[in-house]
Design an enzyme around this catalytic site. Sequence first.
Site, PDB file in Angstrom:
ATOM      1  N   ASN A  23       4.420 -60.517 -21.380  1.00  0.00           N
ATOM      2  CA  ASN A  23       4.335 -59.925 -22.712  1.00  0.00           C
ATOM      3  C   ASN A  23       4.483 -60.946 -23.834  1.00  0.00           C
ATOM      4  O   ASN A  23       4.342 -60.598 -25.007  1.00  0.00           O
ATOM      5  CB  ASN A  23       5.379 -58.815 -22.864  1.00  0.00           C
ATOM      6  CG  ASN A  23       5.054 -57.609 -21.999  1.00  0.00           C
ATOM      7  OD1 ASN A  23       3.902 -57.391 -21.625  1.00  0.00           O
ATOM      8  ND2 ASN A  23       6.060 -56.833 -21.656  1.00  0.00           N
ATOM      9  N   ARG A  56      -4.478 -53.253 -22.244  1.00  0.00           N
ATOM     10  CA  ARG A  56      -4.223 -52.873 -23.631  1.00  0.00           C
ATOM     11  C   ARG A  56      -3.977 -54.076 -24.534  1.00  0.00           C
ATOM     12  O   ARG A  56      -4.247 -54.022 -25.731  1.00  0.00           O
ATOM     13  CB  ARG A  56      -3.017 -51.935 -23.713  1.00  0.00           C
ATOM     14  CG  ARG A  56      -3.197 -50.609 -23.016  1.00  0.00           C
ATOM     15  CD  ARG A  56      -2.119 -49.637 -23.429  1.00  0.00           C
ATOM     16  NE  ARG A  56      -2.131 -49.394 -24.857  1.00  0.00           N
ATOM     17  CZ  ARG A  56      -2.904 -48.504 -25.475  1.00  0.00           C
ATOM     18  NH1 ARG A  56      -3.756 -47.776 -24.774  1.00  0.00           N
ATOM     19  NH2 ARG A  56      -2.848 -48.349 -26.786  1.00  0.00           N
ATOM     20  N   CYS A  81      -2.288 -49.419 -18.402  1.00  0.00           N
ATOM     21  CA  CYS A  81      -1.556 -48.421 -17.629  1.00  0.00           C
ATOM     22  C   CYS A  81      -1.722 -47.023 -18.228  1.00  0.00           C
ATOM     23  O   CYS A  81      -1.734 -46.856 -19.441  1.00  0.00           O
ATOM     24  CB  CYS A  81      -0.071 -48.768 -17.590  1.00  0.00           C
ATOM     25  SG  CYS A  81       0.333 -50.159 -16.528  1.00  0.00           S
ATOM     26  N   LYS A 138       7.162 -46.339 -37.384  1.00  0.00           N
ATOM     27  CA  LYS A 138       8.067 -46.433 -36.238  1.00  0.00           C
ATOM     28  C   LYS A 138       7.941 -47.837 -35.664  1.00  0.00           C
ATOM     29  O   LYS A 138       6.952 -48.538 -35.910  1.00  0.00           O
ATOM     30  CB  LYS A 138       7.736 -45.379 -35.173  1.00  0.00           C
ATOM     31  CG  LYS A 138       6.358 -45.515 -34.562  1.00  0.00           C
ATOM     32  CD  LYS A 138       6.126 -44.433 -33.510  1.00  0.00           C
ATOM     33  CE  LYS A 138       4.730 -44.571 -32.888  1.00  0.00           C
ATOM     34  NZ  LYS A 138       4.487 -43.553 -31.854  1.00  0.00           N
ATOM     35  N   VAL A 139       8.933 -48.240 -34.909  1.00  0.00           N
ATOM     36  CA  VAL A 139       8.911 -49.584 -34.335  1.00  0.00           C
ATOM     37  C   VAL A 139       7.797 -49.668 -33.298  1.00  0.00           C
ATOM     38  O   VAL A 139       7.716 -48.844 -32.386  1.00  0.00           O
ATOM     39  CB  VAL A 139      10.265 -49.926 -33.682  1.00  0.00           C
ATOM     40  CG1 VAL A 139      10.199 -51.297 -33.026  1.00  0.00           C
ATOM     41  CG2 VAL A 139      11.374 -49.886 -34.717  1.00  0.00           C
TER      42      VAL A 139
END
EC number: 2.5.1.7
Length: 419
Positions: free
Chosen positions: A23, A95, A119, A164-165
């Site tokens: 990531n 993604r 996913c 939102k985070v």
Amino acid sequence: MHKLIIHGGTPLKGSINISGAKNAVLPIMAASILTDKLHITNVPKLTDVSTMKDLLRSHGADIEIIEHQDEFELIIDTKNINNFTADYEIVRKMRASIWVLGPLLTKYGKAKVSLPGGCAIGARQVDLHIAVLKAMGAEIEIEDGYINASSKGRLKGPHFVFDKVSVGATINAILAAVLAEGETVLFNCGREPEIVDLCNCLITMGADIAGIGTSEITIKGKDSLNKASYKVLSDRIEAGTYMFAAAITKGDVKICGIDYHIVENIALKLIETGIKVVPINNGVQVTYEGKLNSVDLETNPYPGFATDLQAQFMSLMTLSSGVSMITENIFENRFMHVPELCRMGADIVVRGNKAVVRGVEMLKGAEVMASDLRASVSLILAGLSTNSKTVLHRIYHLDRGFQDLEKKLSNCGADIKRV
């Protein structure tokens, strides 16, 4: 199609070296578009990394791969970028492909990116990505499954509050802002170590970023960025997974090559369950000491407990001495591993975004199927805990996020084979 055969019942003992963070490396690879050349080390050998390489090459990048036993080095030359479309055939696999949107748009003034895949664990909408880029002056439309983005001149730095985070949208915003005109101030940002790592890489390239690791990030745009070399940080999700593997098998394992502070929230949760966790030089040691308490868990943005470790924690709680409540606050539909764990004898009831886990004395081996990356590894942990045989199907998910998983587990005594 490959599958894993697991004969459980052996406590894991030994040490496991942690690979580079998936990531972190994926947005850093996307950041190569912002300069002419980027040299990246500690790159994990994962199919998602291969997909990002294919994507960058489709845009015109030249990539030199230097292979070592446990990692890649990548030298990415992007001075000849000539294609600004990220096609569905590549993007559907992952993604993270959406992270080329910000760099292409801010450097070249145009980008066309297919709506992403990856996913199957919830909608994970791109609305926040689009909103922050529009705030920078981009014109964006969604047509025929593609995000069409363009700008008249340079993007301009806004003050923007994320509703939102969102880790993904924070990353795209940072990637776009480093070449935008003026100052960008982003509020309610993700604080994950992987975002910090991306920012540190961008600073090495000459970017001006303040507030790294906080919810408010300020970026002063540059006209251009420099060539650079950067080493990717180690993968806290991989480290956490092996920490849980040590616990669920009643083992004693040293997790090496990871900074303790980025896995401290995982360590503290394990300590709550009765597992001994101590920092060691360049890592952490996890030891089972004869008990496993039931502990409640909620997933939250960092520094909260990572959603990517929720399934692994649930596997551990299936064998705890009591009842635990696991609340998933990040993604909907992220309990798809529950029916498979129940096939192995787990007692779990799902109610909306909560799962009630009643500990049982022992799980039993079964034929099970992986639905996504993190679910697949949770079933491996469950299989390792049994005194019987487990067969895991659809393991292609694993290779997206775990390098040499069978080898690392086997070196600690696990009986696990790919066939």
